[in-house]
Design an enzyme around this catalytic site. Sequence first.
Site, PDB file in Angstrom:
ATOM      1  N   GLU A  73      37.364  10.883  29.485  1.00  0.00           N
ATOM      2  CA  GLU A  73      36.103  12.024  29.612  1.00  0.00           C
ATOM      3  C   GLU A  73      35.873  12.129  31.242  1.00  0.00           C
ATOM      4  OE1 GLU A  73      32.673  10.236  27.816  1.00  0.00           O
ATOM      5  OE2 GLU A  73      31.670  12.098  28.073  1.00  0.00           O
ATOM      6  N   SER A  97      25.084  14.781  21.939  1.00  0.00           N
ATOM      7  CA  SER A  97      25.388  16.380  22.507  1.00  0.00           C
ATOM      8  C   SER A  97      25.801  17.055  21.285  1.00  0.00           C
ATOM      9  CB  SER A  97      26.651  16.523  23.470  1.00  0.00           C
ATOM     10  OG  SER A  97      25.950  16.019  24.622  1.00  0.00           O
ATOM     11  N   SER A 137      25.818   6.472  22.594  1.00  0.00           N
ATOM     12  CA  SER A 137      24.459   5.547  23.209  1.00  0.00           C
ATOM     13  C   SER A 137      23.643   5.381  21.785  1.00  0.00           C
ATOM     14  CB  SER A 137      23.977   6.909  24.137  1.00  0.00           C
ATOM     15  OG  SER A 137      24.563   7.077  25.072  1.00  0.00           O
ATOM     16  N   ASN A 141      26.530   7.995  37.365  1.00  0.00           N
ATOM     17  CA  ASN A 141      27.333   7.830  38.718  1.00  0.00           C
ATOM     18  C   ASN A 141      27.092   6.620  39.536  1.00  0.00           C
ATOM     19  OD1 ASN A 141      27.971  10.568  38.270  1.00  0.00           O
ATOM     20  ND2 ASN A 141      27.470  11.434  40.263  1.00  0.00           N
ATOM     21  N   GLU A 142      25.905   6.049  39.269  1.00  0.00           N
ATOM     22  CA  GLU A 142      25.795   4.627  39.772  1.00  0.00           C
ATOM     23  C   GLU A 142      26.862   3.732  39.185  1.00  0.00           C
ATOM     24  OE1 GLU A 142      23.033   6.456  38.516  1.00  0.00           O
ATOM     25  OE2 GLU A 142      22.177   6.698  40.663  1.00  0.00           O
ATOM     26  N   GLN A 197      29.509  13.062  19.560  1.00  0.00           N
ATOM     27  CA  GLN A 197      29.789  11.643  20.174  1.00  0.00           C
ATOM     28  C   GLN A 197      28.570  10.695  19.776  1.00  0.00           C
ATOM     29  OE1 GLN A 197      29.784  11.046  24.226  1.00  0.00           O
ATOM     30  NE2 GLN A 197      31.498   9.402  24.352  1.00  0.00           N
TER      31      GLN A 197
END
Lengths: 389, 329
Positions: free
Chosen positions: A244, A160, A128, A370-371, A125
């Site tokens: 995801e 990844s 980013s 998580n933020e 993927q």
Amino acid sequence: MDLDFTAAQDAFRAEARAWLAAHVPDAPLPSLETAEGFAAHREWERTLFADRWSVVSWPEEYGGRGASILHWLIFEEEYYAAGAPGRVSQNGINLLAPTLFEHGTAEQRARILPPMASGEVIWAQAWSEPEAGSDLSSLRSTAVRTDGGWRLSGQKTWSSRAAFADRAFGLFRSDPDTPKPHQGLTYLMFPLDAEGVTVRPIGRLDGKPAFAELFLDEVFVPDEDVIGEPGQGWRVAMSTAGNERGLTLRSPGRFIASADRLTALWRERAAASGTALRDRVVDAVIGARAYQLFTYANASRLAAGRPIGAESSLNKVFWSELDIALHETALDLLGPYGELADGAPEAPAHGSWAEGHTFSLAGPIYAGTNEIQRDIIAERLLGLPKGRR
Amino acid sequence: MRFLLDDEQREFGRTLNGLLAAAGTPAVVRAWSAGDTAPGRALWARLAEAGVFALAVPEEHDGLGPLPVELAVAFGELGRHAVPGPLVETVAAAALLDRLDDGDVMRTWLPQIASGKAVVSLCAPGANSPYALDADACDAVFVIDDDTLRVAEGHGKVQASLDPARRLARPHGGPVLGRGPEVIAAAAHAADVAALATAAQSLGLGRALLARTVDYARQRTQFGVAIGSFQAVKHRLADTLIALEFAQPLLYAAALMLATAHPAAGREIAAAKVSAGEAAYAAARTALQLHGALGYTEELDLSLWIRKARPLRDAWGTPSACRARVLAP
Ligand SMILES: Cc1cc2nc3c(=O)[nH]c(=O)nc-3n(C[C@H](O)[C@H](O)[C@H](O)COP(=O)(O)OP(=O)(O)OC[C@H]3O[C@@H](n4cnc5c(N)ncnc54)[C@H](O)[C@@H]3O)c2cc1C
């Protein structure tokens, strides 16, 4: 309301269990974040595919079994209970495939899905960028129109498995002049060995090249490798992001199996470990069970035709924190042996707690930090006002 | 498998929620705390009419049950509205009596519990407490000591709880209703039902605390904006929701397993009890914090919810006792 499986589901479970018992390698495969381990895991994907276990929920024409989400959950429970290897092709299967089912053409599905299911083509993927993480819409790499296709340039990062993978999918800016950053993006696929692509592996905390940086210099991509409409890449990509975080990336089976291993480890060492550690073991066991039941409820909701939306953010935060708690507790139970890396001569049995711990630490970062997930929960599920972002 | 409430169960919850919202429970709670139990008893009668207590009583004794899933739904709503009284103890007593051999005792009490005529309390080993809840407001207090079941003849002085709506007293004396291993088994079953109902009550309480706090955070402004737009506030509320959402399926699974007498039901109930109790207590802490000093006052109705969270977390199985049970071989 019930928790009972049908006879057909029980039979499916038994079939999966028998197949796994006969095929799961006796010795664990080398880490899939190494060249050797990557090859061994690719081989394992081939074995799974040969008997139609690699993508059970896909339609049969692409190598699946057309199984329901519940069957998929059952398979995953058996898969992890059997101690089967990690899935090297998960980026493709969990992220690209659902996107192709939703936005791809029939030609793309026929061409791309079967070799993905067999492990012949492993996907990375490429979303980013160095300057575009949480704020993905600020991405700068470009797709420029050319004869019969597009030319990609720019830099992607944290991809990844890209150190050893074959192809990648990602977002590119195809129109630099739109009023909003989410507009003018196009979703494209490209080979990692194409002319103009440079892959630079990046070592993660334990030194293994678990992800890579991609440098793209005028890489040609034909029109047939655009997913969805040019310029609509954000919308296409966001449907993938829901997958995801939601059901598919981390199935409960994985955590149930870890919790079982943790319980076994605790029983072995119960005498030496106090109640404080016992409570953490119990909480991990309860967490894994809660996650499993929550997922059953979601699967039932989907089967009843009710969609899951921002709720997938609840999942993401929950499993990523549960994963860390499971592994930290195991390391604490192991005491001085906890720090031994997998493969060290006296590294503890009971599976790879050390590598698992390293991997778990990334959970709150990838798939949307998580933020960011907590913001989504607060704004979309609780209705709190948007803040500055 | 269909791990979702069906339409009828959801409708039952909605109906109770509507009934309780209209009943103005804060005034009932405040009266109950002050020793005036009349409004509480009136509400009790309406809950009985809606079928709440019949859920714990078998059909042959004028009940509808036992229906643990529906009980979980009902107690979620009772918790959401902070209804006072020995609600848990009454349904647990029904579960206890239902398991006895003594037809007379059952015929005497079960129909009265189902119809709401009898408000009863229960003091049993599973609660790990010497006190009976609301003994002074009850028609009977059942007490289990080892293998002996008595109905108390009286109780000591009412002692104040940190939650003023919980009135605690030591029961004493009274005739023996049963004795033997049967009583021990029935008491264990009653404790399971009590733990399940308490967990459900906790979850409902936690959801109410979260909802009120979200409302407040949207409307209270500081620094020129709603406090709910600050990330530290948002994230704490998001974590509160996560904890409640993941405790909920544990509760329903526990109820289902109790309904089918699944061998692992006790463990599942314990898991639900820890998760729901901790989630609700955390919700109370969050509610208190995000309301600022206002949350620390007893005038605000929120206090009625906040003060319940800790006692419910510890009643009918402390987190520690429940955790031990989850890992018991
Ligand atoms: C193991 C691993 C595998 C990955 N695999 C892939 C992959 O295959 N493909 C891919 O494209 N990407 C991948 N990623 C990248 C991942 O998606 C990003 O790391 C993630 O989106 C966060 O971006 P960032 O690292 O740039 O951090 P930043 O966005 O720079 O964030 C840094 C910190 O600031 C916080 N922060 C940022 N903005 C806010 C805000 N508005 N409010 C509160 N906090 C904020 C973040 O939560 C974080 O804690 C992977 C990452 C890891 C760790």
